[in-house]
Design a protein around this motif. Structure first.
Motif, PDB file in Angstrom:
ATOM      1  N   THR A 183     -15.070 -18.262 -16.962  1.00  0.00           N
ATOM      2  CA  THR A 183     -13.637 -18.069 -16.731  1.00  0.00           C
ATOM      3  C   THR A 183     -13.062 -19.246 -15.956  1.00  0.00           C
ATOM      4  OG1 THR A 183     -13.928 -15.675 -16.685  1.00  0.00           O
ATOM      5  CG2 THR A 183     -11.913 -16.550 -15.684  1.00  0.00           C
ATOM      6  N   ASN A 210     -15.970 -21.116 -13.966  1.00  0.00           N
ATOM      7  CA  ASN A 210     -17.041 -20.373 -13.327  1.00  0.00           C
ATOM      8  C   ASN A 210     -18.333 -20.524 -14.132  1.00  0.00           C
ATOM      9  OD1 ASN A 210     -18.736 -17.806 -12.897  1.00  0.00           O
ATOM     10  ND2 ASN A 210     -17.248 -17.643 -11.252  1.00  0.00           N
ATOM     11  N   ASP A 250      -6.332 -17.953  -8.959  1.00  0.00           N
ATOM     12  CA  ASP A 250      -6.409 -17.195 -10.196  1.00  0.00           C
ATOM     13  C   ASP A 250      -5.296 -17.703 -11.121  1.00  0.00           C
ATOM     14  OD1 ASP A 250      -5.944 -15.214 -12.202  1.00  0.00           O
ATOM     15  OD2 ASP A 250      -6.812 -13.670 -10.932  1.00  0.00           O
ATOM     16  N   PRO A 251      -5.605 -18.148 -12.341  1.00  0.00           N
ATOM     17  CA  PRO A 251      -4.574 -18.705 -13.231  1.00  0.00           C
ATOM     18  C   PRO A 251      -3.414 -17.755 -13.514  1.00  0.00           C
ATOM     19  CG  PRO A 251      -6.759 -19.205 -14.074  1.00  0.00           C
ATOM     20  CD  PRO A 251      -6.948 -18.239 -12.954  1.00  0.00           C
ATOM     21  N   PRO A 298      -4.810 -10.299  -8.701  1.00  0.00           N
ATOM     22  CA  PRO A 298      -5.618 -11.393  -8.169  1.00  0.00           C
ATOM     23  C   PRO A 298      -6.360 -10.985  -6.889  1.00  0.00           C
ATOM     24  CG  PRO A 298      -3.437 -12.168  -8.786  1.00  0.00           C
ATOM     25  CD  PRO A 298      -3.395 -10.677  -8.868  1.00  0.00           C
ATOM     26  N   PHE A 307     -10.540 -21.327 -13.450  1.00  0.00           N
ATOM     27  CA  PHE A 307      -9.695 -21.116 -12.283  1.00  0.00           C
ATOM     28  C   PHE A 307      -9.204 -22.477 -11.812  1.00  0.00           C
ATOM     29  CE2 PHE A 307     -14.030 -21.577 -10.700  1.00  0.00           C
ATOM     30  CZ  PHE A 307     -13.925 -22.398  -9.583  1.00  0.00           C
ATOM     31  N   TRP A 308      -8.135 -22.484 -11.056  1.00  0.00           N
ATOM     32  CA  TRP A 308      -7.554 -23.740 -10.596  1.00  0.00           C
ATOM     33  C   TRP A 308      -8.029 -24.071  -9.195  1.00  0.00           C
ATOM     34  CZ3 TRP A 308      -4.848 -27.678 -12.690  1.00  0.00           C
ATOM     35  CH2 TRP A 308      -4.369 -27.492 -14.001  1.00  0.00           C
ATOM     36  N   TRP A 309      -8.270 -25.376  -8.978  1.00  0.00           N
ATOM     37  CA  TRP A 309      -8.567 -25.913  -7.642  1.00  0.00           C
ATOM     38  C   TRP A 309      -7.566 -27.015  -7.334  1.00  0.00           C
ATOM     39  CZ3 TRP A 309      -9.977 -31.154  -7.162  1.00  0.00           C
ATOM     40  CH2 TRP A 309     -10.209 -31.575  -5.852  1.00  0.00           C
ATOM     41  N   SER A 349     -11.412 -13.198  -8.102  1.00  0.00           N
ATOM     42  CA  SER A 349     -10.785 -13.740  -9.311  1.00  0.00           C
ATOM     43  C   SER A 349     -10.291 -15.165  -9.095  1.00  0.00           C
ATOM     44  CB  SER A 349      -9.627 -12.846  -9.763  1.00  0.00           C
ATOM     45  OG  SER A 349      -8.530 -12.890  -8.869  1.00  0.00           O
ATOM     46  N   ALA A 350     -10.053 -15.558  -7.831  1.00  0.00           N
ATOM     47  CA  ALA A 350      -9.624 -16.929  -7.530  1.00  0.00           C
ATOM     48  C   ALA A 350     -10.696 -17.946  -7.856  1.00  0.00           C
ATOM     49  CB  ALA A 350      -9.225 -17.049  -6.063  1.00  0.00           C
ATOM     50  N   GLY A 370     -12.999 -17.137 -10.503  1.00  0.00           N
ATOM     51  CA  GLY A 370     -13.457 -16.845 -11.852  1.00  0.00           C
ATOM     52  C   GLY A 370     -14.294 -15.604 -12.056  1.00  0.00           C
ATOM     53  N   GLU A 416     -17.866 -22.813  -6.793  1.00  0.00           N
ATOM     54  CA  GLU A 416     -17.754 -21.408  -6.387  1.00  0.00           C
ATOM     55  C   GLU A 416     -19.068 -20.953  -5.761  1.00  0.00           C
ATOM     56  OE1 GLU A 416     -19.055 -21.165 -10.754  1.00  0.00           O
ATOM     57  OE2 GLU A 416     -17.804 -22.452  -9.487  1.00  0.00           O
TER      58      GLU A 416
END
Length: 269
Positions: free
Chosen positions: A205, A200, A224-225, A2, A207-209, A6-7, A9, A48
């Motif tokens: 891709t 993203n 990053d999942p 990670p 990703f979690w928020w 990547s956090a 996407g 993002e």
């Protein structure tokens, strides 16, 4: 592994990947000129962001990620910090969270954050009051179903950090010595007040928020999942180590602080 990219996407593993990504988004950016160079801001509605940096000569200089969300942290800005790895368009701000009403120094705890558009604040005087939207990019994270589960895990580990606590690990080493220059990292624990999967807008891709309420304010956490074993939902407790990126509004008023010492306040003790 990670990363900050990547956090939100992006699969970036090399300098070549960074260059390709910059080329891909360059035509869809807003241009922000400063004496030190130009920012090219890529900012889709999904949150993002990429901040490309260009020298006055027109050559590429760097690129930083950010995430625009709902976080609000009132701060007293103390100084601008330079590190050896910084470009002329980079900067880290050192500040205090939740300063006393009317004060421009002190607060719940000190911390540092990188600012993707720092050069636009070239005339900023210190100390100053501001409200900062802080994106916390997860490097390591644990998720607990509830405060009860978090407290039980703390007891099992012989620890006693409150479910709203903050350690400015970028300012203090594990041995207690100051980190010089300060780094934009923190360890914190907080309550999830909103969360969801984002996607993203270029790569698709997920990703979690999560919007996390912790000591001193709320932080937008992006993850990053691959760091997670399941979904994040309202009422969860998250605990982790984060890189902090913030955008500020200068001149915002501050809130009242408690009278305890900063270490006691940041750990919730």
């Amino acid at each position: 592994m990670p990363s900050q990219f990547s956090a939100i996407g992006f699969d970036v593993k090399s300098g070549e990947d960074l260059a390709a990504l910059a080329t891909q988004v360059a035509d869809d950016t807003d241009k922000i000129k400063t004496p030190a160079g130009m920012y090219m801001k890529w900012a889709p509605a999904s949150g993002e962001q990429l901040w490309l940096q260009v020298k006055p000569s027109g050559d590429a200089m760097g690129m930083n990620p950010h995430f625009a969300g709902q976080s609000r942290v009132r701060v007293a800005l103390e100084s601008r910090v330079r590190r050896d790895t910084h470009t002329p368009l980079d900067a880290t701000f050192l500040c205090w969270a939740n300063p006393p009403a009317g004060a421009t120094t002190g607060g719940e705890y000190p911390f540092a954050f990188d600012c993707p558009d720092a050069a636009t604040y070239g005339e900023l005087a210190f100390p100053s009051l501001a409200t900062v939207q802080v994106a916390a990019f997860a490097q390591q994270i644990s998720v607990y179903p509830s405060e009860h589960d978090y407290d039980a895990a703390q007891r099992a580990q012989g620890q006693s950090f409150a479910s709203r606590s903050f350690i400015p690990s970028g300012l203090i080493s594990p041995g207690g010595e100051p980190v010089t220059p300060p780094e934009p990292h923190a360890l914190f624990v907080g309550h999830v007040v909103n969360a969801g999967i984002r996607r993203n807008s270029i790569t698709g891709t997920p990703f979690w928020w999560a919007l996390v309420d912790t000591l001193g304010g709320t932080y937008d956490v992006v993850i990053d999942p691959t760091l997670l074993t399941g979904p994040i939902v309202l009422g969860n407790i998250v605990s982790g180590w984060f890189w902090l990126s913030g955008q500020l509004q200068v001149g915002a008023s501050s809130t009242e602080s408690t009278g305890r010492g900063w270490f006691q306040r940041l750990t919730g003790r």
